[in-house]
Design a protein around this motif. Structure first.
Motif, short mmCIF file in Angstrom:
data_model
loop_
_atom_site.label_atom_id
_atom_site.label_comp_id
_atom_site.label_asym_id
_atom_site.label_seq_id
_atom_site.Cartn_x
_atom_site.Cartn_y
_atom_site.Cartn_z
N LEU A 11 50.56 -27.12 80.69
CA LEU A 11 51.45 -27.07 81.71
C LEU A 11 50.95 -27.30 83.31
CD1 LEU A 11 54.50 -26.60 82.72
CD2 LEU A 11 54.00 -24.30 82.65
N VAL A 12 51.34 -28.21 84.05
CA VAL A 12 51.03 -28.31 85.50
C VAL A 12 51.94 -28.80 86.18
CG1 VAL A 12 50.42 -30.70 84.83
CG2 VAL A 12 49.16 -29.38 86.69
N GLN A 13 51.76 -28.24 87.32
CA GLN A 13 52.79 -28.66 88.37
C GLN A 13 52.62 -30.00 88.90
OE1 GLN A 13 52.57 -25.64 91.55
NE2 GLN A 13 53.97 -24.53 90.57
N ALA A 14 53.87 -30.51 89.34
CA ALA A 14 53.79 -31.97 89.83
C ALA A 14 52.71 -31.99 90.99
CB ALA A 14 55.17 -32.36 90.45
N GLY A 15 51.89 -33.03 91.14
CA GLY A 15 50.99 -33.12 92.09
C GLY A 15 49.47 -32.78 91.72
N GLY A 16 49.69 -32.01 90.31
CA GLY A 16 48.37 -31.60 90.08
C GLY A 16 47.62 -32.66 88.90
N SER A 17 46.31 -32.03 88.35
CA SER A 17 45.73 -32.84 87.62
C SER A 17 45.40 -32.19 86.38
CB SER A 17 44.14 -33.11 88.27
OG SER A 17 44.60 -33.73 89.49
N LEU A 18 45.08 -33.01 85.22
CA LEU A 18 44.63 -32.37 83.88
C LEU A 18 43.49 -33.60 83.31
CD1 LEU A 18 47.78 -31.47 81.85
CD2 LEU A 18 45.99 -30.18 82.66
N ARG A 19 42.77 -33.00 82.65
CA ARG A 19 41.73 -33.82 81.94
C ARG A 19 41.97 -33.75 80.38
NH1 ARG A 19 37.26 -36.66 83.32
NH2 ARG A 19 35.64 -36.78 81.85
N LEU A 20 42.45 -34.88 79.79
CA LEU A 20 42.42 -34.76 78.32
C LEU A 20 41.09 -35.14 77.75
CD1 LEU A 20 46.22 -36.34 77.79
CD2 LEU A 20 45.38 -33.92 78.34
N SER A 21 40.70 -34.75 76.47
CA SER A 21 39.53 -35.00 75.76
C SER A 21 40.04 -35.23 74.43
CB SER A 21 38.68 -33.90 75.84
OG SER A 21 38.08 -33.83 77.11
N CYS A 22 39.27 -36.07 73.75
CA CYS A 22 39.53 -36.51 72.32
C CYS A 22 38.09 -36.57 71.62
CB CYS A 22 40.24 -37.80 72.22
SG CYS A 22 40.20 -38.51 70.41
N ALA A 23 37.65 -35.73 70.73
CA ALA A 23 36.67 -35.76 69.74
C ALA A 23 36.75 -36.61 68.33
CB ALA A 23 36.17 -34.44 69.65
N ALA A 24 36.04 -37.35 68.21
CA ALA A 24 36.07 -38.37 67.03
C ALA A 24 35.17 -37.91 65.94
CB ALA A 24 36.07 -39.83 67.47
N SER A 25 35.55 -37.98 64.94
CA SER A 25 34.35 -37.87 63.77
C SER A 25 34.77 -38.55 62.53
CB SER A 25 34.27 -36.25 63.29
OG SER A 25 35.51 -35.93 63.05
N GLY A 26 33.82 -39.04 61.77
CA GLY A 26 34.23 -39.85 60.72
C GLY A 26 34.45 -41.24 60.91
N ILE A 27 33.83 -41.76 62.17
CA ILE A 27 34.09 -43.13 62.50
C ILE A 27 32.61 -43.36 63.23
CG2 ILE A 27 36.59 -43.56 62.64
CD1 ILE A 27 36.42 -43.14 65.59
N ILE A 28 32.60 -44.81 63.33
CA ILE A 28 31.29 -45.32 64.00
C ILE A 28 31.94 -45.70 65.51
CG2 ILE A 28 29.51 -46.90 64.25
CD1 ILE A 28 29.87 -47.72 61.38
N PHE A 29 31.80 -44.50 66.05
CA PHE A 29 32.57 -44.44 67.29
C PHE A 29 32.17 -45.45 68.45
CE2 PHE A 29 34.78 -41.99 70.58
CZ PHE A 29 34.29 -42.40 71.69
N SER A 30 30.94 -46.02 68.35
CA SER A 30 30.36 -47.12 69.31
C SER A 30 31.11 -48.51 69.17
CB SER A 30 28.96 -47.32 69.26
OG SER A 30 28.67 -47.53 67.76
N ILE A 31 31.97 -48.73 67.77
CA ILE A 31 32.44 -50.01 67.74
C ILE A 31 33.99 -49.85 67.75
CG2 ILE A 31 30.54 -50.85 66.25
CD1 ILE A 31 32.23 -50.34 63.77
N ASN A 32 34.53 -48.78 68.34
CA ASN A 32 35.73 -48.80 68.52
C ASN A 32 36.30 -48.85 69.84
OD1 ASN A 32 37.42 -47.36 65.82
ND2 ASN A 32 35.35 -47.11 65.79
N THR A 33 37.44 -49.65 69.89
CA THR A 33 38.43 -49.38 71.35
C THR A 33 38.89 -47.94 71.17
OG1 THR A 33 38.30 -51.75 71.86
CG2 THR A 33 40.25 -50.23 72.65
N MET A 34 38.89 -47.33 72.08
CA MET A 34 39.58 -46.09 72.34
C MET A 34 40.75 -45.97 73.40
SD MET A 34 37.75 -44.31 70.11
CE MET A 34 38.59 -42.77 70.16
N GLY A 35 41.59 -45.46 73.01
CA GLY A 35 42.78 -45.38 73.82
C GLY A 35 43.69 -44.22 73.85
N TRP A 36 44.49 -43.85 74.89
CA TRP A 36 45.38 -42.87 74.85
C TRP A 36 46.66 -43.55 74.99
CZ3 TRP A 36 44.33 -37.78 74.47
CH2 TRP A 36 43.08 -37.44 74.66
N TYR A 37 47.66 -43.07 74.30
CA TYR A 37 48.94 -43.32 74.14
C TYR A 37 49.99 -42.26 74.38
CZ TYR A 37 47.86 -47.95 71.99
OH TYR A 37 47.55 -49.09 71.81
#
Length: 118
Positions: A11-37
């Protein structure tokens, strides 16, 4: 087993900031396009940002200028820095990985909720 695990929502107030992170395992990360939806209540899932294995980025118009996507291939992580958040940014944010090859596999995380209060 492929896993994409999101973190950083909250929960954040309008005007604020957040940093989302995603940790991947079980894939060859370097050959993937990563995205956020994201998917807001009652709405379809929509693209927020992507970053290719070579670092090329794409942003939806709705977040352009307020959001930055980055990846760390050594740590198999992708992050989404969101600034100047608006109530319209309220949604469940999902991490996505797509293998950069014909017929490449497509993977999803379970999502993290971001709520922006006015």
């Amino acid at each position: 087993q492929v896993k994409l695990v999101e973190s950083g929502g909250g929960l954040v107030q309008a005007g604020g900031s957040l940093r989302l992170s995603c940790a991947a395992s079980g894939i060859i990360f370097s050959i993937n396009t990563m995205g956020w939806y994201r998917q807001a209540p009652g709405k379809q899932r929509e693209l927020v940002a992507t970053i290719t294995s070579r670092g090329s980025t794409y942003y939806a118009d709705s977040v352009k200028g307020r959001t930055s996507i980055s990846r760390d291939n050594a740590k198999n992580t992708v992050s989404l820095q969101m600034n100047s958040l608006k109530p319209d940014d309220t949604a469940v944010y999902y991490c996505n990985a797509v293998e950069e090859r014909r017929g490449g596999m497509n993977y999803w995380g379970k999502g993290t909720l971001v709520t922006v209060s006015s």
